[in-house]
Write a protein that holds these residues in place. Structure first.
Motif, mmCIF file in Angstrom:
data_model
loop_
_atom_site.group_PDB
_atom_site.id
_atom_site.type_symbol
_atom_site.label_atom_id
_atom_site.label_comp_id
_atom_site.label_asym_id
_atom_site.label_seq_id
_atom_site.Cartn_x
_atom_site.Cartn_y
_atom_site.Cartn_z
ATOM 1 N N ALA A 181 0.624 -0.346 -8.135
ATOM 2 C CA ALA A 181 -0.274 0.858 -9.320
ATOM 3 C C ALA A 181 0.874 1.218 -9.956
ATOM 4 O O ALA A 181 2.620 1.305 -9.694
ATOM 5 N N ILE A 223 0.774 7.141 -11.943
ATOM 6 C CA ILE A 223 -0.400 7.093 -10.219
ATOM 7 C C ILE A 223 1.274 7.562 -9.505
ATOM 8 O O ILE A 223 1.627 7.264 -8.525
ATOM 9 N N ARG A 280 2.682 9.678 -6.569
ATOM 10 C CA ARG A 280 2.902 9.371 -4.767
ATOM 11 C C ARG A 280 3.334 10.332 -4.224
ATOM 12 O O ARG A 280 3.814 10.276 -4.757
ATOM 13 N N LEU A 322 -2.533 10.588 -3.550
ATOM 14 C CA LEU A 322 -2.555 10.359 -5.310
ATOM 15 C C LEU A 322 -3.194 10.931 -6.066
ATOM 16 O O LEU A 322 -3.980 12.174 -6.084
ATOM 17 N N ARG A 323 -2.178 10.937 -7.642
ATOM 18 C CA ARG A 323 -2.365 11.709 -8.240
ATOM 19 C C ARG A 323 -2.407 11.225 -9.426
ATOM 20 O O ARG A 323 -1.742 10.592 -10.620
ATOM 21 N N ASN A 324 -3.966 10.537 -10.171
ATOM 22 C CA ASN A 324 -3.468 10.357 -11.328
ATOM 23 C C ASN A 324 -3.229 10.404 -12.961
ATOM 24 O O ASN A 324 -3.664 11.711 -13.129
ATOM 25 N N CYS A 355 -2.191 9.006 -15.472
ATOM 26 C CA CYS A 355 -2.623 7.902 -16.688
ATOM 27 C C CYS A 355 -3.504 8.057 -17.716
ATOM 28 O O CYS A 355 -3.019 7.267 -19.066
ATOM 29 N N VAL A 411 -7.008 2.583 -7.790
ATOM 30 C CA VAL A 411 -6.117 2.755 -6.565
ATOM 31 C C VAL A 411 -6.818 2.126 -5.643
ATOM 32 O O VAL A 411 -7.430 2.680 -4.915
ATOM 33 N N SER A 465 -7.464 14.267 -8.172
ATOM 34 C CA SER A 465 -5.857 13.233 -7.140
ATOM 35 C C SER A 465 -6.872 13.176 -6.006
ATOM 36 O O SER A 465 -7.956 13.621 -5.742
ATOM 37 N N THR A 471 1.084 1.486 -3.497
ATOM 38 C CA THR A 471 -0.465 1.561 -4.011
ATOM 39 C C THR A 471 -0.685 0.528 -4.877
ATOM 40 O O THR A 471 0.300 -0.076 -5.837
ATOM 41 N N THR A 478 -3.543 -1.754 -7.611
ATOM 42 C CA THR A 478 -4.908 -1.776 -8.154
ATOM 43 C C THR A 478 -6.110 -2.045 -8.046
ATOM 44 O O THR A 478 -5.712 -3.280 -7.507
#
Length: 101
Positions: free
Chosen positions: A36, A40, A42, A55-57, A59, A65, A85, A98, A100
């Motif tokens: 990932a 992302i 972590r 995890l928090r996106n 992007c 993910v 998240s 992590t 994709t």
């Protein structure tokens, strides 16, 4: 000139790698998907009751993910919208990466 033994060894190594990556299992799918990206976020926290992975996106777009665990079951493939998240708790294993999916 390269010796015949080195060439045969190299061919055996490449063939073995192709067989491993060519399988249709979940590990092969994760390997094809790739790590990932850094957007992302972590956080991995080892607790007495298990491993917590958050995890928090960040992007700017929706991402799919999956948390890969060594010596334990991997997490499911999850869809995270931008800014969303999610947290997983694993009873066995240690955090590997992590990817994709």
């Amino acid at each position: 000139m390269v010796s015949r033994r080195v060439v045969i060894s190299l061919l055996a190594t490449l063939t073995g790698a192709a067989l491993v990556l060519g399988t249709g299992g979940p590990a092969a799918a994760a390997a094809r998907a790739g790590n990932a990206p850094g957007c992302i976020a972590r956080v991995v926290d080892e607790q007495p009751h298990g491993l917590i992975v958050w995890l928090r996106n960040e992007c700017g777009r929706t991402m799919r993910v999956k948390v890969v665990i060594s010596w334990g079951p991997d997490g499911p493939c999850a869809t995270l919208a931008n800014g969303q998240s999610r947290e997983w708790t694993f009873k066995l294993g240690s955090y590997d990466k992590t990817v994709t999916c």
